[in-house]
Design a protein around this motif. Structure first.
Motif, PDB file in Angstrom:
ATOM      1  N   LEU A 601       0.700  -1.240  -0.284  1.00 33.96           N
ATOM      2  CA  LEU A 601      -0.202   0.212   0.129  1.00 33.96           C
ATOM      3  C   LEU A 601       0.497   1.111   0.303  1.00 33.96           C
ATOM      4  O   LEU A 601       0.867   2.144  -0.603  1.00 33.96           O
ATOM      5  CB  LEU A 601      -0.985   0.200   1.653  1.00 33.96           C
ATOM      6  CG  LEU A 601      -2.068  -1.496   0.785  1.00 33.96           C
ATOM      7  CD1 LEU A 601      -2.437  -0.780   2.480  1.00 33.96           C
ATOM      8  CD2 LEU A 601      -3.134  -1.144   0.104  1.00 33.96           C
ATOM      9  N   GLU A 680      -6.849  -5.650   6.543  1.00 26.86           N
ATOM     10  CA  GLU A 680      -6.978  -3.644   5.413  1.00 26.86           C
ATOM     11  C   GLU A 680      -6.064  -4.191   3.712  1.00 26.86           C
ATOM     12  O   GLU A 680      -5.092  -3.448   3.888  1.00 26.86           O
ATOM     13  CB  GLU A 680      -6.446  -3.119   6.581  1.00 26.86           C
ATOM     14  CG  GLU A 680      -7.385  -1.700   5.663  1.00 26.86           C
ATOM     15  CD  GLU A 680      -8.477  -1.869   5.480  1.00 26.86           C
ATOM     16  OE1 GLU A 680      -9.593  -1.797   4.611  1.00 26.86           O
ATOM     17  OE2 GLU A 680      -9.936  -1.925   6.435  1.00 26.86           O
ATOM     18  N   ALA A 681      -6.951  -4.025   3.532  1.00 24.72           N
ATOM     19  CA  ALA A 681      -6.354  -3.733   1.420  1.00 24.72           C
ATOM     20  C   ALA A 681      -6.842  -2.481   0.826  1.00 24.72           C
ATOM     21  O   ALA A 681      -6.616  -1.836   0.344  1.00 24.72           O
ATOM     22  CB  ALA A 681      -7.235  -5.078   0.753  1.00 24.72           C
ATOM     23  N   ASP A 682      -7.971  -1.073   1.932  1.00 25.66           N
ATOM     24  CA  ASP A 682      -8.250  -0.232   1.043  1.00 25.66           C
ATOM     25  C   ASP A 682      -7.391   0.952   1.584  1.00 25.66           C
ATOM     26  O   ASP A 682      -6.764   1.355   2.601  1.00 25.66           O
ATOM     27  CB  ASP A 682     -10.008  -0.007   1.785  1.00 25.66           C
ATOM     28  CG  ASP A 682     -10.170   1.519   0.750  1.00 25.66           C
ATOM     29  OD1 ASP A 682      -9.884   2.419   1.889  1.00 25.66           O
ATOM     30  OD2 ASP A 682     -10.288   1.364  -0.078  1.00 25.66           O
ATOM     31  N   ARG A 683      -6.651   1.521   0.966  1.00 31.63           N
ATOM     32  CA  ARG A 683      -5.776   1.931   1.198  1.00 31.63           C
ATOM     33  C   ARG A 683      -5.635   3.457   2.020  1.00 31.63           C
ATOM     34  O   ARG A 683      -5.930   3.503   3.094  1.00 31.63           O
ATOM     35  CB  ARG A 683      -4.601   3.064  -0.119  1.00 31.63           C
ATOM     36  CG  ARG A 683      -3.889   3.900   0.562  1.00 31.63           C
ATOM     37  CD  ARG A 683      -3.387   4.496  -1.349  1.00 31.63           C
ATOM     38  NE  ARG A 683      -2.324   5.812  -0.959  1.00 31.63           N
ATOM     39  CZ  ARG A 683      -0.643   5.783  -1.442  1.00 31.63           C
ATOM     40  NH1 ARG A 683      -0.464   4.751  -1.645  1.00 31.63           N
ATOM     41  NH2 ARG A 683      -0.296   7.027  -1.263  1.00 31.63           N
ATOM     42  N   ALA A 684      -7.281   4.001   2.150  1.00 30.93           N
ATOM     43  CA  ALA A 684      -7.582   5.151   2.486  1.00 30.93           C
ATOM     44  C   ALA A 684      -8.230   4.904   3.801  1.00 30.93           C
ATOM     45  O   ALA A 684      -8.095   5.405   5.299  1.00 30.93           O
ATOM     46  CB  ALA A 684      -9.063   5.542   1.362  1.00 30.93           C
ATOM     47  N   ALA A 685      -8.855   3.910   4.254  1.00 34.95           N
ATOM     48  CA  ALA A 685      -9.152   3.181   5.170  1.00 34.95           C
ATOM     49  C   ALA A 685      -8.048   2.271   6.018  1.00 34.95           C
ATOM     50  O   ALA A 685      -8.033   2.652   7.541  1.00 34.95           O
ATOM     51  CB  ALA A 685     -10.206   1.444   5.279  1.00 34.95           C
ATOM     52  N   PHE A 686      -6.967   2.206   5.136  1.00 35.35           N
ATOM     53  CA  PHE A 686      -5.649   1.743   6.425  1.00 35.35           C
ATOM     54  C   PHE A 686      -4.839   3.091   7.274  1.00 35.35           C
ATOM     55  O   PHE A 686      -4.408   3.038   7.866  1.00 35.35           O
ATOM     56  CB  PHE A 686      -4.324   1.064   5.297  1.00 35.35           C
ATOM     57  CG  PHE A 686      -3.224   0.785   5.358  1.00 35.35           C
ATOM     58  CD1 PHE A 686      -2.932  -0.628   6.097  1.00 35.35           C
ATOM     59  CD2 PHE A 686      -2.241   1.543   5.762  1.00 35.35           C
ATOM     60  CE1 PHE A 686      -1.885  -0.483   7.102  1.00 35.35           C
ATOM     61  CE2 PHE A 686      -0.787   1.254   6.652  1.00 35.35           C
ATOM     62  CZ  PHE A 686      -0.751   0.420   7.502  1.00 35.35           C
TER      63      PHE A 686
END
Length: 699
Positions: A601, A680-686
């Motif tokens: 990420l 977690e794979a979603d950049r914004a959520a990470f």
């Protein structure tokens, strides 16, 4: 006739004891002969490094060594009884700050020393700095003139407030926190101006710890001493290091930076209005240059062994032992009477703390034994794991020497278990009936022998205790740092061999050896082992200054390992804990290992850009030349090996430095496929989960 050598014993073998032992080695006519601590293995490690003997009690140390002087380095509630005990043995006594917990205790210690005709002193170490002695001399000569304003700051991050360990004495109450840090401020004020009057206290930035204790992260004390108005302030959130003393006098101003041992005195000049500003700035620049050159010379001559913090200790110790040798009083800055006066000021301040609400009764603990035992459960990852296990309905035991329970609200599900990691019988008893043991603890040692004893030896002891107790699963957390990650063209999987570890950094080498010993027990004795290797773990409660990313210089500057463009193996704390929970549940995975890294990420540069965007704080980032790091490591190795004569050192390895940059990509497919793990794979959520401004900076 030469003076007789004075023999010294240390009571307490914790963090501060290493500083005392190192500085004592620099004091002529003084020799460390004994170290005592109920945790005798800690005493042995320190004693062996300094040619001393180890003991489990003060009485035993005095009976064997008959020390001329004793340093009391224990938690503060033990200062009074141990000081009285040492005085009873006829020893002079030096006590770490805070000198005592109350004025009455401090007075009892001083009276006992007087009655025994022994010296007693306190280590207000910053008063021992060379720059502070220069300030006192300048004030005595009238260079500053009569002082009307004094400001003394302790603005320095206190990392345990965010990352623990939360069982530390100073984190158990606001009074303890102020007694721990307040002496640095009040000792300066008393030594320069005398007792404070008309003191008022204001608290700021309260934070509630996982133990349920609410603490201030800042406070300000206003007071006066004679005609001088005095402000003492503390700020413990992340920020620039400002530990300083500023004076405004009739003839000039002075600023002592006691964190860096520099003194700048600013006086008016007699030039006309055109040249006056230029001359003033040139004088300031010259003063800063002189201080910088002086400190650089000190560090060069001592091979960086006389940092400002060490110089403060050196000044106190030299004054204390000179007084003993010459049969003179201890200098006023460090004497028992000054210690009592500082305690009086602190007692006046802490009396103004708001009354704390009565503690709610803790729910009754589940009388049944834990189903899961976590070693290292009070750390960053351990606390998240314990919380997830409790949420899953598990009865959890946490092996810890700390008295404070850092699991407020989980009292009925989480039990603190007291057992030494070196006592196999006690460990086996603690593990009786336990289904799964998690070994998350890590050692931080300065030598390979230390790692062999306190990391590898402890890990093997825990595993053998688990075998004896019939534990069904033993989960060990290694580290991806054990891999050779210096080759960008190679993707690292669990099948990637660590390679030759003999010249790797001690931490990576020790963790790899722990894995090897555990796997040998798995093959020979059937240890039900599963190995987790977390990546760069981030998330709420984690450190801003993560050394897996770069070399930090305070909270505001970092030098990245490498150029910072390659993707790093970041992973959220909550995701690692979730994988560890799955490891206890999954059948048929004994003997397997899992790399717990998130999907690709962020690079290091991306990480600091995200911090700036998410928190509004732009950290100064520079690239780190790994070859240069390696070369500087060679210089340090050469100096230690040949100038200081230290043995047992390994020659630096370029691949080890390149590995710090995590140039090789990592695969997490085994953990995802076998465990059903989904980091977690979603950049914004990470980024949202990882970069909580309050957790990172303490706001």
């Amino acid at each position: 006739m030469p003076q007789r050598e004075l023999t010294v014993g240390l009571v307490g073998a914790g963090y501060i004891a290493q500083w005392h032992a190192n500085v004592l080695a620099q004091i002529p006519g003084v020799r460390l002969v004994g170290v005592c601590d109920p945790a005798v293995t800690a005493a042995q490690g320190l004693a062996q490094a300094h040619g001393a003997q180890a003991f489990d009690s003060l009485d035993a140390m005095m009976a064997t060594c008959g020390c001329d002087a004793v340093h009391i380095l224990t938690p503060p509630h033990l200062h009074e009884p141990l000081a009285l005990q040492a005085l009873g043995h006829g020893a002079h006594v030096l006590v770490e700050k805070p000198f005592a917990l109350s004025v009455s205790s401090a007075r009892a210690m001083v009276d006992a020393a007087r009655g025994a005709d022994r010296r007693i002193a306190v280590n207000h170490n910053f008063l021992g700095l060379p720059a502070y002695r220069r300030l006192r001399a300048a004030m005595d000569q009238g260079v500053v003139g009569r002082v009307d304003q004094a400001r003394i700051h302790w603005h320095f991050p206190l990392q345990p407030l965010r990352t623990g360990p939360f069982g530390l004495w100073m984190l158990q109450s606001p009074e303890n926190l102020m007694l721990e840090l307040g002496p640095h401020l009040h000792a300066f004020a008393y030594d320069l101006f005398g007792p404070l009057q008309d003191m008022s206290l204001r608290l700021s930035r309260p934070v509630t710890l996982p133990t349920g204790v609410e603490l201030p992260q800042g406070w300000c004390v206003q007071g006066r001493a004679g005609g001088t108005e005095i402000t003492l302030s503390a700020s413990l959130v992340e920020g620039a290091d400002d530990r300083s003393l500023s004076l405004r006098g009739a003839a000039g101003a002075a600023r002592l930076d006691f964190a860096s041992d520099t003194l700048i005195i600013d006086r008016a000049n007699t030039s006309d209005i055109v040249l006056n500003p230029l001359r003033a700035e040139v004088a300031r620049a010259g003063a800063h240059l002189r201080e910088g050159l002086r400190n650089a010379a000190v560090q060069a001559r001592s091979l960086n062994r006389r940092q400002p913090y060490a110089l403060g200790f050196e000044g106190v110790f030299a004054a204390f032992y000179s007084a003993i040798s010459r049969d003179e009083p201890v200098p006023a800055a460090f004497c028992g009477e000054s210690a009592v006066a500082v305690m009086q000021d602190l007692e006046h301040v802490t009396a103004q703390l708001p009354a704390r609400p009565a503690a709610r009764p803790a729910p009754a603990a589940d009388p049944s034994r834990p189903e899961v035992l976590v070693i290292g459960g009070t750390g960053f990852l351990g606390r998240e794991l314990v919380a997830q296990l409790a949420a899953a309905g598990k009865r959890v035991g946490v092996l810890s020497r700390a008295r404070a329970n850092p699991f407020a609200g989980l009292d009925g599900q989480v039990q603190m278990v007291a057992a030494s990691v070196h006592d196999r019988d006690a460990l086996q008893q603690a593990m009786a009936g336990v289904e799964c043991v998690y070994h998350l603890a890590r050692a931080e040692e300065a030598t390979w022998d230390g790692y062999l004893k306190n990391d590898v030896g402890v890990t093997e002891n825990l595993a053998r205790a688990a075998l004896g107790a019939g534990v069904k699963r033993f989960v060990y957390t290694g580290t991806i740092a054990s891999y050779d990650a210096s080759r960008p063209e190679r993707t690292i999987t669990e099948d990637t061999d660590f390679g030759d570890m003999s010249r790797r950094n001690l931490y990576a080498r020790s963790k790899a050896l722990c894995e090897a010993r555990l796997l040998a027990l798995h093959r020979s004795d059937g240890l039900p082992l599963v190995i987790a290797r977390p990546g760069i773990v981030v998330g709420p409660g984690g450190p801003l200054q993560h050394w897996g990313i770069g070399r930090w210089h305070g909270a505001g500057a970092v030098r990245i390992w490498g150029n910072g463009r390659n993707t790093l193996p970041f992973v959220l704390n909550e995701d690692v804990a979730r994988a560890l929970v799955l490891m206890a549940q999954k059948d048929g995975i004994d003997g397997q290992s899992f790399n717990l890294v998130g999907p690709p990420l962020l690079s290091a540069q991306d990480w600091f850009d995200a911090i700036a965007a998410h928190t509004g704080t732009r950290i100064a980032v520079s690239k780190g030349n790994l070859v240069l790091f390696w070369g500087m490591d060679w210089v340090k190795y050469t100096l230690k090996r040949y100038a200081l004569g230290r043995g047992g050192l390994e020659q630096p390895l370029l691949a080890d430095w390149r590995s710090r940059a995590h140039l090789s990509p990592f695969a997490n497919s085994r953990a995802c496929q076998v465990l059903g793990w989904a980091p977690e794979a979603d950049r914004a959520a990470f980024i949202r989960k990882a970069l909580d401004p309050q957790a990172l900076f303490g706001f």
